[in-house]
Write a protein that holds these residues in place. Structure first.
Motif, PDB file in Angstrom:
ATOM      1  N   VAL A  55       0.823  -1.070   0.107  1.00  0.00           N
ATOM      2  CA  VAL A  55       0.252  -0.122  -0.139  1.00  0.00           C
ATOM      3  C   VAL A  55       0.860   1.358  -0.097  1.00  0.00           C
ATOM      4  CG1 VAL A  55      -1.666   1.265   1.388  1.00  0.00           C
ATOM      5  CG2 VAL A  55      -2.085  -1.263   1.065  1.00  0.00           C
ATOM      6  N   LEU A  56       1.802   1.152   0.701  1.00  0.00           N
ATOM      7  CA  LEU A  56       2.913   2.509   0.849  1.00  0.00           C
ATOM      8  C   LEU A  56       3.909   2.563  -0.281  1.00  0.00           C
ATOM      9  CD1 LEU A  56       1.467   2.504   3.771  1.00  0.00           C
ATOM     10  CD2 LEU A  56       3.528   3.590   4.329  1.00  0.00           C
ATOM     11  N   ARG A  86      -1.047   0.193   9.050  1.00  0.00           N
ATOM     12  CA  ARG A  86      -0.137   0.461   8.126  1.00  0.00           C
ATOM     13  C   ARG A  86       1.045   1.621   8.767  1.00  0.00           C
ATOM     14  NH1 ARG A  86      -4.727   0.141   3.649  1.00  0.00           N
ATOM     15  NH2 ARG A  86      -4.579  -1.916   3.271  1.00  0.00           N
ATOM     16  N   HIS A  92       3.631   7.395  -2.742  1.00  0.00           N
ATOM     17  CA  HIS A  92       2.677   7.246  -3.514  1.00  0.00           C
ATOM     18  C   HIS A  92       1.931   8.551  -3.357  1.00  0.00           C
ATOM     19  CE1 HIS A  92      -1.193   5.657  -5.287  1.00  0.00           C
ATOM     20  NE2 HIS A  92      -0.117   5.155  -5.995  1.00  0.00           N
ATOM     21  N   TYR A 137      -3.591  22.047   7.041  1.00  0.00           N
ATOM     22  CA  TYR A 137      -3.182  22.090   5.616  1.00  0.00           C
ATOM     23  C   TYR A 137      -4.576  22.861   5.000  1.00  0.00           C
ATOM     24  CZ  TYR A 137       0.983  19.904   6.189  1.00  0.00           C
ATOM     25  OH  TYR A 137       2.425  19.540   6.634  1.00  0.00           O
ATOM     26  N   ARG A 187      -1.181  11.453  -3.101  1.00  0.00           N
ATOM     27  CA  ARG A 187      -2.109  11.349  -2.113  1.00  0.00           C
ATOM     28  C   ARG A 187      -3.349  10.672  -2.797  1.00  0.00           C
ATOM     29  NH1 ARG A 187      -1.746  17.034   1.138  1.00  0.00           N
ATOM     30  NH2 ARG A 187       0.530  16.664   1.817  1.00  0.00           N
ATOM     31  N   HIS A 188      -4.012   9.759  -2.337  1.00  0.00           N
ATOM     32  CA  HIS A 188      -5.381   9.475  -3.187  1.00  0.00           C
ATOM     33  C   HIS A 188      -6.168   8.701  -2.117  1.00  0.00           C
ATOM     34  CE1 HIS A 188      -4.447   4.959  -3.171  1.00  0.00           C
ATOM     35  NE2 HIS A 188      -3.321   5.393  -3.143  1.00  0.00           N
ATOM     36  N   THR A 189      -5.712   8.017  -0.926  1.00  0.00           N
ATOM     37  CA  THR A 189      -6.515   7.115  -0.205  1.00  0.00           C
ATOM     38  C   THR A 189      -7.912   7.962   0.135  1.00  0.00           C
ATOM     39  OG1 THR A 189      -5.111   7.346   1.293  1.00  0.00           O
ATOM     40  CG2 THR A 189      -5.114   5.436   0.189  1.00  0.00           C
ATOM     41  N   SER A 190      -7.532   9.137   0.751  1.00  0.00           N
ATOM     42  CA  SER A 190      -8.707   9.876   1.170  1.00  0.00           C
ATOM     43  C   SER A 190      -9.090  10.995   0.418  1.00  0.00           C
ATOM     44  CB  SER A 190      -8.284  10.269   2.528  1.00  0.00           C
ATOM     45  OG  SER A 190      -7.278  11.179   2.407  1.00  0.00           O
ATOM     46  N   ARG A 191      -8.795  11.008  -0.866  1.00  0.00           N
ATOM     47  CA  ARG A 191      -9.062  11.867  -1.546  1.00  0.00           C
ATOM     48  C   ARG A 191      -9.927  11.755  -2.875  1.00  0.00           C
ATOM     49  NH1 ARG A 191      -6.916  15.218   1.975  1.00  0.00           N
ATOM     50  NH2 ARG A 191      -4.408  14.944   2.146  1.00  0.00           N
ATOM     51  N   SER A 227       3.451  10.132   5.733  1.00  0.00           N
ATOM     52  CA  SER A 227       2.164  10.896   5.326  1.00  0.00           C
ATOM     53  C   SER A 227       2.190  11.173   3.966  1.00  0.00           C
ATOM     54  CB  SER A 227       2.400  12.506   5.997  1.00  0.00           C
ATOM     55  OG  SER A 227       2.609  12.400   7.597  1.00  0.00           O
ATOM     56  N   GLU A 228       3.461  11.494   3.374  1.00  0.00           N
ATOM     57  CA  GLU A 228       3.261  11.480   1.910  1.00  0.00           C
ATOM     58  C   GLU A 228       3.005  10.340   1.193  1.00  0.00           C
ATOM     59  OE1 GLU A 228       6.269  13.041  -1.619  1.00  0.00           O
ATOM     60  OE2 GLU A 228       7.019  12.938   0.582  1.00  0.00           O
ATOM     61  N   ARG A 229       3.454   9.174   1.786  1.00  0.00           N
ATOM     62  CA  ARG A 229       2.981   7.848   0.974  1.00  0.00           C
ATOM     63  C   ARG A 229       1.450   7.475   1.424  1.00  0.00           C
ATOM     64  NH1 ARG A 229       7.163   4.583  -0.593  1.00  0.00           N
ATOM     65  NH2 ARG A 229       9.439   5.318  -0.173  1.00  0.00           N
ATOM     66  N   MET A 230       0.929   7.971   2.537  1.00  0.00           N
ATOM     67  CA  MET A 230       0.004   7.648   2.648  1.00  0.00           C
ATOM     68  C   MET A 230      -1.442   8.680   2.258  1.00  0.00           C
ATOM     69  SD  MET A 230      -0.285   5.225   6.085  1.00  0.00           S
ATOM     70  CE  MET A 230      -1.806   4.488   5.735  1.00  0.00           C
ATOM     71  N   GLY A 231      -0.670   9.707   1.889  1.00  0.00           N
ATOM     72  CA  GLY A 231      -1.604  10.843   1.231  1.00  0.00           C
ATOM     73  C   GLY A 231      -2.589  11.689   2.321  1.00  0.00           C
ATOM     74  N   CYS A 232      -1.759  11.884   3.532  1.00  0.00           N
ATOM     75  CA  CYS A 232      -2.490  12.660   4.438  1.00  0.00           C
ATOM     76  C   CYS A 232      -1.489  13.553   5.100  1.00  0.00           C
ATOM     77  CB  CYS A 232      -3.072  11.412   5.694  1.00  0.00           C
ATOM     78  SG  CYS A 232      -1.636  10.618   6.341  1.00  0.00           S
ATOM     79  N   SER A 233      -1.879  14.248   5.963  1.00  0.00           N
ATOM     80  CA  SER A 233      -1.164  15.519   6.662  1.00  0.00           C
ATOM     81  C   SER A 233      -0.221  14.721   7.756  1.00  0.00           C
ATOM     82  CB  SER A 233      -2.101  16.592   7.284  1.00  0.00           C
ATOM     83  OG  SER A 233      -2.664  16.098   8.242  1.00  0.00           O
TER      84      SER A 233
END
Lengths: 406, 185
Positions: free
Chosen positions: A25-26, B138, A34, A370, A36-40, B154-160
């Protein structure tokens, strides 16, 4: 005796499937965060809708791919809505129906978020197979392993940034997201991504337009690594890499490698736009109560940039790092900042609450939030258009030094 | 090259096994080691030790998934090297930070009354991790198995980063409670 090293070693025995899931996943094998996409997902839908609308409009009036991309980027970052004056669009060629034959690097837009300078560029011509990104970085061709890489060079530095859009061996296109990258020193050694040195030249593939054979990249330049008063030079080239192993005898292999410059797209030079920043400091900090602890805390102020707000708070028990006390204050501060908004002069507002990241060892607690559009995606704001900030149920006008008693 | 083909090379005692392993997993293992040792040379030596260990263990072993097999070996070599080279909480990198963070999960770091069997602890941690949500699990593994910096997670999981730090903090608190309930600390 249980100590943290023992615990860390025990973590190493976590089941293989959990570790493997994390690797997958990472994208840890790709050595590349990767996108940002999971929560986007919602944000993506909104973005795609906006891009489609802009595309339709652009096509209708015959804009060039460069102008279309500029409009898409402005829409995606809400530049028009927020009147972001830190955003700079550069003069680009107008309508051109023909696919360019000469390698071309076109600077579209830049903006400065206070930490990074972001630059968007178009590259053309890029054939379909050259634009593909995939988790598989190589393909077997006539006994040779073949892969492509885009090499970026910034400011004449000898370090290289490499990006690999490749075939996945199945004739399918991979996801158009972050492309794998590595940073190589002039002596050929890889710089691990964990160093700051490696993080300051992020380049992301934004999108590819097969009709005009144009690919758009987003480049990040960490401001502290460059002189903001000097122009930045960005160069880009596309390379072919070949490698094969030939077996001569048992345990005797001859590995042949070959790198060829496919084409250079040239270079662009630009100045880093001025950043936007606003600091709020309350002369009489608003006080909030932690009923659970029977103590109080206060909001000292905030630092606002084009992409984020950092709240500064403190409380009477900041020196107490025990679990119960820390958790109580985390929940209290989360609650106090819930509903906080940045208010623009045009009447619109943006949530800016955030959550406590960790207990602090200093008297000040920092809470980073952010800027997002309804909490579903990143956005850039024009700090100069801010009129006030609302926190803990009260609205405080800007500029920066605010007396909370007013 | 597929993992099974690489393992075949080990079983054939082919020198190419090492070069193919290094080619596919070199950077991955180097990153794991670097996150712990914070030193390029140490990381490089851990990776070389890993290849040597893999060479010695195959055959008899036939790992189906090389990423976790090699990552596990690299991680252990790197932790050993860290223990040897660094006094506690000294030196750079993610290791001292991760140890500091995990300290929160332990109520009394030097209590002989709570002598813990390593196997019992490993089972408890594994059970705890399995009970976490996908995101929590994870992030926890990324931070404390791979020792990846919070910013990169954070970057890999797409969150802050704020969300990552908060999630990790609360997961550590849960782990502490869990270990207490299990009588392990």
């Amino acid at each position: 005796m249980l100590d943290s090293i023992t615990l860390l070693c025990a973590v190493g025995e976590i089941g293989e499937e959990s570790v493997l899931d994390t690797i997958r996943v990472l994208h840890l094998l790709n050595d590349q965060p990767h996108q940002r996409h999971t929560s986007r997902k919602i944000w993506r839908i909104v973005l795609i809708a906006a891009i489609i609308a802009v595309l339709l409009t652009a096509c209708a009036v015959g804009y060039s791919i460069h102008q279309r991309r500029q409009q898409e980027l402005r829409a995606a970052h809400e530049v028009e809505a927020k009147h972001v004056d830190a955003w700079v669009d550069y003069e680009v060629p107008g309508f051109a129906a023909a696919v360019p034959t000469e390698p071309t690097l076109t600077l579209l837009s830049t903006y400065n978020d206070g930490v990074f300078c972001w630059a968007f560029v178009n590259v053309s011509p890029v054939e379909d197979e050259e634009a593909v990104t995939s988790v598989d970085q190589e393909v077997l061709e006539n006994g040779w392993v073949h892969w492509l890489s885009y090499h970026f060079m910034l400011g004449g530095d000898e370090s290289l940034y490499s990006a690999y859009p490749v075939w996945n061996g199945k004739g399918e296109y991979g996801p158009e997201d972050l492309i794998s990258n590595e940073l190589v020193n002039s002596d050929g050694r890889l710089i691990p991504r964990v160093t700051r040195e490696a993080q300051h030249r992020e380049v992301k593939k934004q999108c590819y337009d097969p009709a005009s054979k144009t690919m758009t990249f987003k480049c990040a330049i960490l401001l502290e690594w460059v002189d903001p008063d000097k122009p930045i030079t960005l160069e880009l080239s596309l390379w072919d890499h070949w490698q094969r192993s030939e077996k001569h005898a048992v345990n005797d292999y001859d590995i042949q490698t070959q790198d060829e410059l496919r084409r250079s797209f040239g270079m662009v030079t630009f100045n880093i736009p001025a950043p936007q920043f606003c600091t709020i400091r309350f002369n009489n900090p608003p006080v909030f109560a932690n009923d659970e602890r029977g103590k109080t805390g206060s909001i000292l102020g905030a630092d606002i940039s084009a992409t984020q707000i950092v709240w500064h708070l403190t409380h009477e028990e900041w020196e107490d790092e025990s679990f119960e006390v820390s958790l109580s204050w985390i929940n209290c501060i989360d609650s106090v900042l819930q509903g906080a908004t940045l208010n623009f002069a045009d009447g619109t507002s943006l949530p800016c609450g955030g959550s406590v990241a960790a207990p602090t060892v200093n008297s000040e607690i920092e809470v980073v939030s952010y800027h997002t559009m309804d909490g579903v995606g990143p956005t850039v704001i024009d700090v100069h258009e801010l009129a006030s900030v609302t926190v803990a149920g009260k609205t405080y006008p800007l500029p920066s030094i605010i007396d909370s008693q007013n | 090259m597929e993992d099974s083909a690489i393992v075949d090379l080990y079983w054939q005692r082919s020198d190419r096994a090492i070069s193919e392993t290094d080619r596919k997993y070199g950077r991955y293992c180097h990153t794991i080691a670097y996150n712990i040792c914070a030193d390029n040379e140490d990381a490089e030596e851990c990776v070389n030790d890993t290849w040597f260990s893999a060479w010695n263990s195959m055959p008899d072993k036939r790992p189906s998934i090389l990423s976790t097999f090699l990552g596990y070996i690299t991680r252990n070599f790197a932790i050993d090297r860290f223990k040897l080279k660094n006094a506690r909480k000294r030196g750079g990198g993610e290791m001292p930070l991760a140890l500091d963070e995990l300290e929160e999960c332990i109520s009394s770091p030097v209590d002989p009354a709570h002598e813990v069997e390593q196997k019992e602890l490993e089972s408890a941690v594994d059970a705890f991790v399995r009970g976490l949500s996908d995101t929590e699990r994870r992030m926890f593994i990324a931070r404390y198995w791979f020792l990846i910096p919070v910013a990169e997670i954070s970057e890999r999981m797409g969150c802050s980063q704020s969300k990552t730090k908060t999630t990790l903090y609360r997961t550590r608190n849960k782990l502490r409670t869990y270990l207490q309930e299990e009588g392990l600390c």
